[in-house]
Design an enzyme around this catalytic site. Structure first.
Site, short mmCIF file in Angstrom:
data_model
loop_
_atom_site.label_atom_id
_atom_site.label_comp_id
_atom_site.label_asym_id
_atom_site.label_seq_id
_atom_site.Cartn_x
_atom_site.Cartn_y
_atom_site.Cartn_z
N LYS A 248 47.07 -63.53 28.97
CA LYS A 248 48.05 -62.49 29.30
C LYS A 248 47.54 -61.10 28.94
O LYS A 248 48.17 -60.11 29.26
CB LYS A 248 49.33 -62.74 28.52
CG LYS A 248 50.13 -63.89 29.07
CD LYS A 248 51.50 -63.89 28.42
CE LYS A 248 52.14 -65.26 28.54
NZ LYS A 248 52.94 -65.62 27.41
N ARG A 249 46.41 -61.06 28.24
CA ARG A 249 45.89 -59.79 27.74
C ARG A 249 45.90 -58.70 28.82
O ARG A 249 46.43 -57.63 28.63
CB ARG A 249 44.49 -60.01 27.18
CG ARG A 249 43.86 -58.84 26.49
CD ARG A 249 42.71 -59.33 25.62
NE ARG A 249 41.79 -60.22 26.34
CZ ARG A 249 40.72 -59.79 27.00
NH1 ARG A 249 40.44 -58.51 27.05
NH2 ARG A 249 39.94 -60.65 27.61
#
Ligand code: GLU
Length: 334
Positions: A248-249
């Site tokens: 998700k970074r």
């Protein structure tokens, strides 16, 4: 109909993730290609993290993608008695034993072993308790986990991975693993194997983050007197900068996110397939139906592919342009 049976076993601890869809897709394709069965199993024994909303999201997402299962969904939370029964059976057969060590005992043991540079596995202390001591402890109501007794002469555990080739592990470095906690909940490696045996799984196909679990599962299949399935492990999708697994970074990672961004289900399936598998004749566009006929596990990539939004959008464009105006209008409304 062949006897090929594969399974996808998501844990409902989050919405349907691209990585889960990716693994499901290749299990689905392998089953279709071999006219086998694709089984869906929900691994929800982690009560704290498993949520029914996530399970629904996963099931709906897989249906939306067209990855329809033949059997299930089976829930591990509804099968707890099976794991308990099988663990007790292993104890009765002398293949597992009660372990009364407390968390403090284990922490202390770990520190000592670290100092002595010994492998950080359980020492096997409770392996040697006498029948009377075990009975006394159990009668006193002492919490007891059940540990698998790694056969002393097991040596090297090897298997022929259908993608990686031969892989070997030293059984001494695995130690005696807990299979059932003192609260009667099974550990991941044990519930998976009990289920794979019951569900007559012939091929375990999954990401290579599970490679280190495979030798533990092989010895458990052997202990349960079951045929060891074939295994194949493939690399996970990487972040666009190739640093780490897709996270998700800096990307959307759930199927819902991409649906909201306007990606068609056909494009998601096509792009995921392309990330893991080299299509025949260097094609880049292939429908699920075509893939079902053409899929070849041997052509899966050994080196991980990085997620590439431009390519994904290009594929989506290809599919959007193929839609009739009427169909496009319909899709725009959902
Ligand atoms: N529940 C496991 C996971 O989500 C499945 C592992 C397996 O395929 O054995 O990673």
């Amino acid at each position: 109909m062949s006897n090929v049976r594969v399974r996808m076993a998501p844990s409902p601890t989050g919405n349907l993730h691209l990585g889960t869809a990716y693994t499901t897709l290749f299990n689905y394709l392998f089953a279709k290609k071999n006219q086998g069965k694709f089984i869906l199993r929900i691994e929800d024994t982690d009560k704290e993290r498993s949520k029914i909303e996530f399970e629904e999201n996963i099931l709906n997402g897989l249906k939306w993608l067209g990855l329809i299962w033949d059997e299930g969904p089976f829930r591990q939370s509804e099968r707890l008695e099976n794991y308990q029964k099988e663990a007790q059976k292993l104890v009765a057969e002398g293949k597992a034993y009660h372990c009364f060590c407390t968390k403090e005992d284990l922490d202390k043991e770990r520190e000592d072993r670290q100092e002595l540079n010994l492998p950080l596995v359980y020492s096997g202390k409770c392996r040697h308790l006498s029948t009377e001591d075990i009975k006394t402890n159990l009668d006193m109501g002492k919490p007891a986990a059940i540990r698998f007794k790694m056969p002393e002469d097991r040596g090297v555990i090897s298997f022929e991975d259908l993608i990686h080739g031969k892989i070997s592990f030293d059984s001494l470095l695995l130690g005696d693993m807990v299979i059932l906690r003192s609260n009667q909940m099974p550990l991941y490696n044990f519930s998976v194997v009990v289920d794979d045996v019951d569900m007559q799984i012939t091929h375990v196909l999954r990401g290579d983050d599970h490679l280190s679990n495979t030798p533990k599962q092989i010895v458990l299949f052997e202990a349960l007197g079951a045929k060891v399935p074939e295994f194949a492990h493939w690399p996970s999708i990487l972040n666009p900068d190739r640093i780490g697994k897709l996270s998700k970074r800096n990307n959307a990672t759930s199927i819902d996110d991409y649906k909201k961004l306007g990606f068609l289900s056909e494009a998601i399936v096509n792009y995921l397939a392309l990330l893991g598998w080299t299509f025949p004749e260097e094609k880049e566009i292939m429908s699920l139906t075509e893939m079902e006929k053409e899929f070849d596990l041997k052509k899966m990539r050994l080196s991980p592919a990085a997620f590439n939004m431009e390519k994904f959008e290009w594929i989506n464009g290809e599919y959007i342009r193929k839609l009739s105006e009427e169909e496009l209008l319909k899709r725009l409304q959902v």
